[in-house]
Scaffold this active site. Structure first.
Site, short mmCIF file in Angstrom:
data_model
loop_
_atom_site.label_atom_id
_atom_site.label_comp_id
_atom_site.label_asym_id
_atom_site.label_seq_id
_atom_site.Cartn_x
_atom_site.Cartn_y
_atom_site.Cartn_z
N LYS A 98 15.82 -12.73 27.42
CA LYS A 98 16.84 -11.74 27.08
C LYS A 98 17.84 -12.34 26.08
O LYS A 98 18.21 -13.51 26.20
CB LYS A 98 17.62 -11.34 28.33
CG LYS A 98 16.83 -10.48 29.30
CD LYS A 98 16.66 -9.07 28.78
CE LYS A 98 15.84 -8.20 29.71
NZ LYS A 98 14.46 -8.67 29.92
N ASN A 114 18.97 -23.07 23.99
CA ASN A 114 17.69 -22.39 24.22
C ASN A 114 16.55 -23.25 23.69
O ASN A 114 16.69 -23.89 22.65
CB ASN A 114 17.68 -21.04 23.49
CG ASN A 114 16.40 -20.27 23.71
OD1 ASN A 114 15.81 -20.30 24.80
ND2 ASN A 114 15.94 -19.57 22.69
N HIS A 116 12.76 -23.03 22.19
CA HIS A 116 11.87 -22.05 21.58
C HIS A 116 10.58 -22.73 21.15
O HIS A 116 10.59 -23.86 20.66
CB HIS A 116 12.55 -21.41 20.36
CG HIS A 116 11.66 -20.43 19.65
ND1 HIS A 116 11.33 -19.21 20.20
CD2 HIS A 116 10.99 -20.51 18.48
CE1 HIS A 116 10.50 -18.58 19.38
NE2 HIS A 116 10.28 -19.34 18.33
N ASP A 148 23.39 -18.79 18.99
CA ASP A 148 24.45 -18.00 18.36
C ASP A 148 24.07 -16.52 18.47
O ASP A 148 23.15 -16.18 19.22
CB ASP A 148 24.73 -18.47 16.92
CG ASP A 148 23.55 -18.23 16.00
OD1 ASP A 148 22.58 -17.55 16.41
OD2 ASP A 148 23.59 -18.73 14.85
N ASP A 152 17.23 -16.72 17.58
CA ASP A 152 16.69 -18.07 17.33
C ASP A 152 17.24 -18.68 16.04
O ASP A 152 16.51 -19.36 15.30
CB ASP A 152 15.15 -18.04 17.30
CG ASP A 152 14.56 -17.59 18.63
OD1 ASP A 152 15.20 -17.82 19.67
OD2 ASP A 152 13.47 -17.01 18.63
C1 GRF Z 1 8.58 -21.81 26.66
O1 GRF Z 1 7.51 -22.24 25.86
C2 GRF Z 1 9.65 -21.17 25.80
O2 GRF Z 1 9.77 -21.72 24.54
C3 GRF Z 1 9.14 -19.76 25.71
O3 GRF Z 1 8.66 -19.49 26.99
C4 GRF Z 1 8.18 -20.68 27.58
C5 GRF Z 1 8.75 -20.79 28.95
O4 GRF Z 1 7.92 -21.49 29.79
N1 GRF Z 1 10.17 -18.87 25.26
P1 GRF Z 1 8.35 -21.84 31.30
O5 GRF Z 1 8.76 -20.54 31.97
O6 GRF Z 1 9.45 -22.84 31.25
O7 GRF Z 1 7.10 -22.40 31.91
#
Ligand code: GRF
EC number: 2.1.2.2
Length: 207
Positions: A98, A114, A116, A148, A152
């Site tokens: 979210k 975060n 990513h 921010d 991303d």
């Molecule tokens: C991660 O690869 C993150 O970058 C992406 O979702 C995945 C989350 O994995 N947005 P988990 O729930 O920590 O196993």
């Protein structure tokens, strides 16, 4: 703990799914030298493995689903309040699907991060590995950044490169990225809490 030793930093982790990044933080923080502990886990949905992992570790959880509130702003305010109740030093979005709103960003300015699954600014959004495969890049990876108001787009803390292999599917690439991503998250969060950080424009420094 040694007398007079600093208290571990307080982490609140937000999840939406399997929570393997959360698990890596829970495992790392079992060592007092790590310098941080997970004090709460929040989610935007029930019934996910991430919440089970928190419960198994004895960490309190809360769930704020967007559908449970009349407006997106009301959801954001509730999420902000529930995170703030745990007095976090750092808030970590670890697979939290979210985008938070203005109230949340203001409350946790410069301490909401975060992870990513691409090398930003390439392939932002929900499908980092799928988009990297579709583009045909030979190297992708994971990026840890301060959140921010964009998608991303925030200042980058750390990045790790991961090769794309000829036979990769979305699943195999996603898993290979996640292994590197978890190591990066644990290492970077540890450095942030033990050494502190400054953000100057787009430049993040850990002394
Ligand atoms: C991660 O690869 C993150 O970058 C992406 O979702 C995945 C989350 O994995 N947005 P988990 O729930 O920590 O196993």
């Amino acid at each position: 703990m040694r007398e007079g030793a600093p208290q571990p930093a307080r982490l609140v982790v937000l999840v939406s799914g399997s929570g393997s990044n959360l698990q890596a933080l829970l495992d790392a923080s079992a060592d007092p030298e790590y310098g941080a502990r997970v004090v709460a886990v929040g989610a935007d949905r029930d019934g996910i493995a991430g919440l089970d992992r928190a419960a198994a570790a004895g960490v309190p959880t809360f769930v704020d689903s967007v559908r449970g509130y009349e407006t997106r702003e009301a959801w954001d305010a509730a999420l902000t309040r529930h995170v703030a109740e745990h007095k976090p030093d750092l808030v970590i979005s670890a697979g939290f699907l979210k985008l938070v709103g203005a109230a949340f960003l203001e409350a946790f300015a410069d301490r909401y991060i975060n992870t990513h699954n691409s090398l930003l600014p390439a392939f932002p959004g929900m499908h980092g590995p799928r988009d990297a495969l579709a583009y045909g890049v030979r190297v992708t990876g994971a990026t840890l950044f301060f959140v921010d108001a964009g998608v991303d787009t925030g200042p980058i803390i750390a990045q790790v490169a991961v090769p794309v292999l000829p036979d990769d599917t979305e699943e195999t690439l996603t898993e290979r990225i996640k292994e590197a991503e978890r190591r990066q998250l644990v290492e970077s969060v540890g450095r942030l809490v033990r050494e502190g950080w400054t953000i100057n424009g787009r430049k993040v420094s850990i002394p």
